[in-house]
Design a protein around this motif. Structure first.
Motif, PDB file in Angstrom:
ATOM      1  N   ASN A  85      10.358   6.517   2.468  1.00  0.00           N
ATOM      2  CA  ASN A  85       9.374   5.563   2.989  1.00  0.00           C
ATOM      3  C   ASN A  85       8.470   5.026   1.875  1.00  0.00           C
ATOM      4  OD1 ASN A  85      10.374   5.838   5.571  1.00  0.00           O
ATOM      5  ND2 ASN A  85       8.917   7.413   6.144  1.00  0.00           N
ATOM      6  N   VAL A  86       8.091   5.884   0.938  1.00  0.00           N
ATOM      7  CA  VAL A  86       7.256   5.443  -0.184  1.00  0.00           C
ATOM      8  C   VAL A  86       8.044   4.481  -1.068  1.00  0.00           C
ATOM      9  CG1 VAL A  86       6.110   6.200  -2.311  1.00  0.00           C
ATOM     10  CG2 VAL A  86       5.733   7.448  -0.184  1.00  0.00           C
ATOM     11  N   VAL A  87       9.304   4.828  -1.366  1.00  0.00           N
ATOM     12  CA  VAL A  87      10.138   3.949  -2.197  1.00  0.00           C
ATOM     13  C   VAL A  87      10.315   2.591  -1.528  1.00  0.00           C
ATOM     14  CG1 VAL A  87      12.473   3.631  -3.122  1.00  0.00           C
ATOM     15  CG2 VAL A  87      11.311   5.823  -3.403  1.00  0.00           C
ATOM     16  N   THR A  88      10.555   2.584  -0.238  1.00  0.00           N
ATOM     17  CA  THR A  88      10.712   1.325   0.492  1.00  0.00           C
ATOM     18  C   THR A  88       9.439   0.484   0.406  1.00  0.00           C
ATOM     19  OG1 THR A  88      12.276   2.355   2.021  1.00  0.00           O
ATOM     20  CG2 THR A  88      11.207   0.319   2.754  1.00  0.00           C
ATOM     21  N   ALA A  89       8.313   1.103   0.619  1.00  0.00           N
ATOM     22  CA  ALA A  89       7.041   0.380   0.546  1.00  0.00           C
ATOM     23  C   ALA A  89       6.804  -0.174  -0.849  1.00  0.00           C
ATOM     24  CB  ALA A  89       5.887   1.294   0.953  1.00  0.00           C
ATOM     25  N   LEU A  90       7.132   0.608  -1.887  1.00  0.00           N
ATOM     26  CA  LEU A  90       6.940   0.145  -3.256  1.00  0.00           C
ATOM     27  C   LEU A  90       7.891  -1.003  -3.605  1.00  0.00           C
ATOM     28  CD1 LEU A  90       6.372   3.535  -5.120  1.00  0.00           C
ATOM     29  CD2 LEU A  90       4.675   1.763  -4.562  1.00  0.00           C
ATOM     30  N   GLY A 101       6.950  -8.568  -3.472  1.00  0.00           N
ATOM     31  CA  GLY A 101       5.823  -9.448  -3.193  1.00  0.00           C
ATOM     32  C   GLY A 101       5.106  -9.872  -4.459  1.00  0.00           C
ATOM     33  N   VAL A 102       4.904  -8.933  -5.371  1.00  0.00           N
ATOM     34  CA  VAL A 102       4.231  -9.261  -6.636  1.00  0.00           C
ATOM     35  C   VAL A 102       5.102 -10.194  -7.475  1.00  0.00           C
ATOM     36  CG1 VAL A 102       3.412  -8.277  -8.826  1.00  0.00           C
ATOM     37  CG2 VAL A 102       2.792  -7.192  -6.657  1.00  0.00           C
ATOM     38  N   VAL A 109       0.901  -7.694   1.561  1.00  0.00           N
ATOM     39  CA  VAL A 109       0.144  -7.063   2.652  1.00  0.00           C
ATOM     40  C   VAL A 109       1.024  -6.057   3.392  1.00  0.00           C
ATOM     41  CG1 VAL A 109      -0.950  -7.502   4.889  1.00  0.00           C
ATOM     42  CG2 VAL A 109      -1.499  -8.945   2.911  1.00  0.00           C
ATOM     43  N   LEU A 110       2.275  -6.431   3.664  1.00  0.00           N
ATOM     44  CA  LEU A 110       3.183  -5.512   4.359  1.00  0.00           C
ATOM     45  C   LEU A 110       3.495  -4.277   3.516  1.00  0.00           C
ATOM     46  CD1 LEU A 110       5.672  -7.996   6.040  1.00  0.00           C
ATOM     47  CD2 LEU A 110       3.916  -6.607   7.152  1.00  0.00           C
ATOM     48  N   GLY A 111       3.688  -4.460   2.200  1.00  0.00           N
ATOM     49  CA  GLY A 111       3.935  -3.321   1.324  1.00  0.00           C
ATOM     50  C   GLY A 111       2.771  -2.358   1.306  1.00  0.00           C
ATOM     51  N   VAL A 112       1.549  -2.887   1.229  1.00  0.00           N
ATOM     52  CA  VAL A 112       0.350  -2.037   1.254  1.00  0.00           C
ATOM     53  C   VAL A 112       0.229  -1.344   2.616  1.00  0.00           C
ATOM     54  CG1 VAL A 112      -2.181  -2.071   1.189  1.00  0.00           C
ATOM     55  CG2 VAL A 112      -0.869  -3.350  -0.517  1.00  0.00           C
ATOM     56  N   ALA A 113       0.519  -2.055   3.689  1.00  0.00           N
ATOM     57  CA  ALA A 113       0.456  -1.457   5.029  1.00  0.00           C
ATOM     58  C   ALA A 113       1.488  -0.337   5.172  1.00  0.00           C
ATOM     59  CB  ALA A 113       0.677  -2.521   6.095  1.00  0.00           C
ATOM     60  N   LEU A 114       2.691  -0.548   4.645  1.00  0.00           N
ATOM     61  CA  LEU A 114       3.704   0.512   4.692  1.00  0.00           C
ATOM     62  C   LEU A 114       3.251   1.746   3.922  1.00  0.00           C
ATOM     63  CD1 LEU A 114       7.026  -1.513   4.241  1.00  0.00           C
ATOM     64  CD2 LEU A 114       6.329  -0.204   6.253  1.00  0.00           C
ATOM     65  N   LEU A 115       2.636   1.532   2.774  1.00  0.00           N
ATOM     66  CA  LEU A 115       2.113   2.672   2.013  1.00  0.00           C
ATOM     67  C   LEU A 115       1.018   3.406   2.785  1.00  0.00           C
ATOM     68  CD1 LEU A 115       1.944   1.373  -1.669  1.00  0.00           C
ATOM     69  CD2 LEU A 115       3.299   3.296  -0.802  1.00  0.00           C
TER      70      LEU A 115
END
Length: 168
Positions: A30-35, A41-42, A74-80
């Motif tokens: 889950n962390v890898v996916t969010a990153l 995004g970046v 925003v979605l990546g930060v929310a997933l984290l």
């Protein structure tokens, strides 16, 4: 990992296999996916800034990519933020390889689009997705691929005069 956590994880895997679904992904996945989402995004944000985002009153080429990249960030930060509470993500499986193959063929499509136009790459992309990723029959894949390209050509080149690279 404690014995209790290991036992819970094994029960979850057995329950998932019994129900015919893949086992849940772990916290690391889950962390890898969010990153990855955050990194995409970046990268998209930097690309949109290089294109020139313009302003709300006078949008430029990078406006839409800027908006999409902002949503991805925003979605990546929310997933984290919710990674500890996420238990419904699936562990990487054969279906994940199909997604990667689809993304790879899309990247190839974009890479050759400017060089040879959209007709041949679009037909090949549609064919590969239907035949090899979707397991459709040969005839269905060929006919649908040609039909999709003809429809896109008529709509975008013929009716809308969209300036996309094309052969004809």
């Amino acid at each position: 990992m404690t014995a209790e956590r290991l036992t819970d994880a094994l029960r979850e895997v057995e329950a998932a296999e019994h129900e015919g679904r893949p086992p849940a992904a772990g916290r690391t996945s889950n962390v890898v996916t969010a990153l990855v989402v955050l990194a995409l995004g970046v990268a998209a944000l930097l690309g949109s800034l290089a294109l020139g985002p313009g302003s709300p009153a006078d949008p430029d080429t990078g406006t839409w990519p800027l908006l999409v990249s902002a949503v991805l960030i925003v979605l990546g930060v929310a997933l984290l933020a919710v990674v500890r509470r996420t238990h419904d993500a699936e562990r990487f499986s054969r279906a994940g390889w199909l997604v990667l193959a689809a993304v790879a063929t899309m990247v190839a499509f974009v890479a050759v689009l400017e060089v040879i136009g959209f007709e041949i790459p679009a037909a090949l992309l549609t064919f590969v997705w239907l035949r090899f990723l979707g397991h459709e029959g040969w005839r269905t894949s060929i006919v649908t691929s040609v039909g999709v390209v003809v429809a896109f050509y008529v709509v975008f080149v013929g009716l809308l005069s969209v300036p996309i690279p094309h052969l004809f």
